[in-house]
Design a protein around this motif. Structure first.
Motif, PDB file in Angstrom:
ATOM      1  N   ALA A 116       0.883  -1.598   0.027  1.00 49.20           N
ATOM      2  CA  ALA A 116       0.160  -0.333  -0.062  1.00 49.20           C
ATOM      3  C   ALA A 116       0.516   1.071   0.115  1.00 49.20           C
ATOM      4  O   ALA A 116       1.976   0.809   1.001  1.00 49.20           O
ATOM      5  CB  ALA A 116      -0.979  -0.228   1.257  1.00 49.20           C
ATOM      6  N   LEU A 117       0.231   2.555  -0.489  1.00 51.90           N
ATOM      7  CA  LEU A 117       1.134   3.865  -0.571  1.00 51.90           C
ATOM      8  C   LEU A 117       0.407   4.762  -0.410  1.00 51.90           C
ATOM      9  O   LEU A 117      -1.092   4.796  -0.412  1.00 51.90           O
ATOM     10  CB  LEU A 117       1.505   4.428  -1.831  1.00 51.90           C
ATOM     11  CG  LEU A 117       1.993   5.578  -1.779  1.00 51.90           C
ATOM     12  CD1 LEU A 117       3.508   5.000  -1.661  1.00 51.90           C
ATOM     13  CD2 LEU A 117       1.744   5.718  -4.062  1.00 51.90           C
ATOM     14  N   VAL A 118       0.541   5.207   1.238  1.00 52.95           N
ATOM     15  CA  VAL A 118       0.192   5.782   2.103  1.00 52.95           C
ATOM     16  C   VAL A 118      -0.015   7.167   1.787  1.00 52.95           C
ATOM     17  O   VAL A 118       1.255   7.991   1.556  1.00 52.95           O
ATOM     18  CB  VAL A 118       0.580   6.084   3.593  1.00 52.95           C
ATOM     19  CG1 VAL A 118      -0.331   6.655   4.598  1.00 52.95           C
ATOM     20  CG2 VAL A 118       0.885   4.471   3.693  1.00 52.95           C
ATOM     21  N   GLY A 119      -1.431   7.966   0.829  1.00 54.94           N
ATOM     22  CA  GLY A 119      -1.149   9.243   1.245  1.00 54.94           C
ATOM     23  C   GLY A 119      -1.577  10.347   2.129  1.00 54.94           C
ATOM     24  O   GLY A 119      -2.760  10.676   2.098  1.00 54.94           O
ATOM     25  N   VAL A 120      -0.731  11.010   2.125  1.00 52.42           N
ATOM     26  CA  VAL A 120      -0.885  12.523   2.823  1.00 52.42           C
ATOM     27  C   VAL A 120      -1.526  13.460   2.558  1.00 52.42           C
ATOM     28  O   VAL A 120      -0.725  14.464   2.238  1.00 52.42           O
ATOM     29  CB  VAL A 120       0.285  12.287   4.216  1.00 52.42           C
ATOM     30  CG1 VAL A 120      -0.596  13.594   5.487  1.00 52.42           C
ATOM     31  CG2 VAL A 120       0.451  11.091   5.150  1.00 52.42           C
ATOM     32  N   GLU A 121      -2.612  13.839   2.818  1.00 47.70           N
ATOM     33  CA  GLU A 121      -3.288  15.392   2.208  1.00 47.70           C
ATOM     34  C   GLU A 121      -3.265  16.793   3.250  1.00 47.70           C
ATOM     35  O   GLU A 121      -2.958  18.000   2.080  1.00 47.70           O
ATOM     36  CB  GLU A 121      -4.761  15.069   1.439  1.00 47.70           C
ATOM     37  CG  GLU A 121      -4.917  13.489   0.431  1.00 47.70           C
ATOM     38  CD  GLU A 121      -4.490  13.777  -0.128  1.00 47.70           C
ATOM     39  OE1 GLU A 121      -3.802  14.695  -1.510  1.00 47.70           O
ATOM     40  OE2 GLU A 121      -3.722  12.416  -1.335  1.00 47.70           O
TER      41      GLU A 121
END
Length: 221
Positions: A116-121
């Motif tokens: 998984a790739l964790v994207g923090v907006e």
């Protein structure tokens, strides 16, 4: 919340030259304002100030040279862009029991599922809190979250006495599938095509060179 006592000195000199002299003395120019009072120009001990500012939203108990003290939050911190030393600090006066709206850093804890790739907006969350009880950070757990999972502002558990000021539907964390090597190669090729970049193809050996290589190979057998 961290509360730090710091002793201020009055400041009567202004301008770049005065600021340089102040910093050479190990002090930092600052201004204290808020609650309808006139701005108070002060200097603060540089080392103590630098250490205190490592804590997000630190609350200062500023002891004034004229007597008395004020509670204040750092509103704006100016640093020298290359060397990083403190150039100037704006401090906003607050009162105990007063509610303030402030950005609090998010701390992402745990790990999502493999691949998984964790994207923090959003790295910070805008909240309203009592001035002397501002959380240093807000934890957001992603432990075990699968691909396709999302965390919105309304999903985050806030400390007691803290209320959300950001749009509740704002996307904060987005869990997607990590790109494969093929995906990365395809994205690069697409970007190069859009930019008009042409890749150089490896040169094919000339006929003579190919025949020479074949002859040399045969001779070595």
């Amino acid at each position: 919340m961290s509360e730090v006592k710091i002793k201020a000195e009055s400041r009567s000199e202004f301008g770049k030259g005065a600021a340089r002299r102040i910093r050479r003395a190990g002090l930092v120019p600052a201004v204290l304002y808020g609650h309808g009072s006139d701005p108070v120009h002060i200097t603060l001990p540089g080392h103590e100030l630098m250490l205190a500012l490592k804590t997000p939203n630190v609350l200062f108990d500023v002891e004034l040279a004229t007597g008395g003290s004020e509670l204040a939050l750092p509103k704006q911190v100016q640093r020298e862009p290359l060397k990083g030393y403190l150039e100037h600090v704006d401090l906003l006066i607050v009162k105990r029991g007063e509610k303030v709206t402030i950005d609090v850093p998010l701390s992402i804890i745990g790990e999502a599922v493999p691949g998984a790739l964790v994207g923090v907006e959003h790295n910070n969350l805008s909240v309203e809190a009592e001035a002397t009880h501002i959380p240093a950070q807000i934890e957001v757990s992603i432990e075990g979250l699968g691909i396709g999972s999302q965390i919105h502002a309304k999903d985050i558990v806030l400390p007691a006495g803290t209320t959300l000021q950001l749009d509740p539907e704002a996307l904060v964390v987005n869990i997607t599938a990590a790109p494969t090597a093929e995906d990365i190669e395809a994205d690069m090729a697409e970007a190069e095509a859009e930019a008009g970049v042409e890749r150089d193809e490896p040169d094919a050996p000339a006929d003579g060179a190919a025949e020479s290589e074949s002859a040399e190979a045969a001779a070595s057998e």
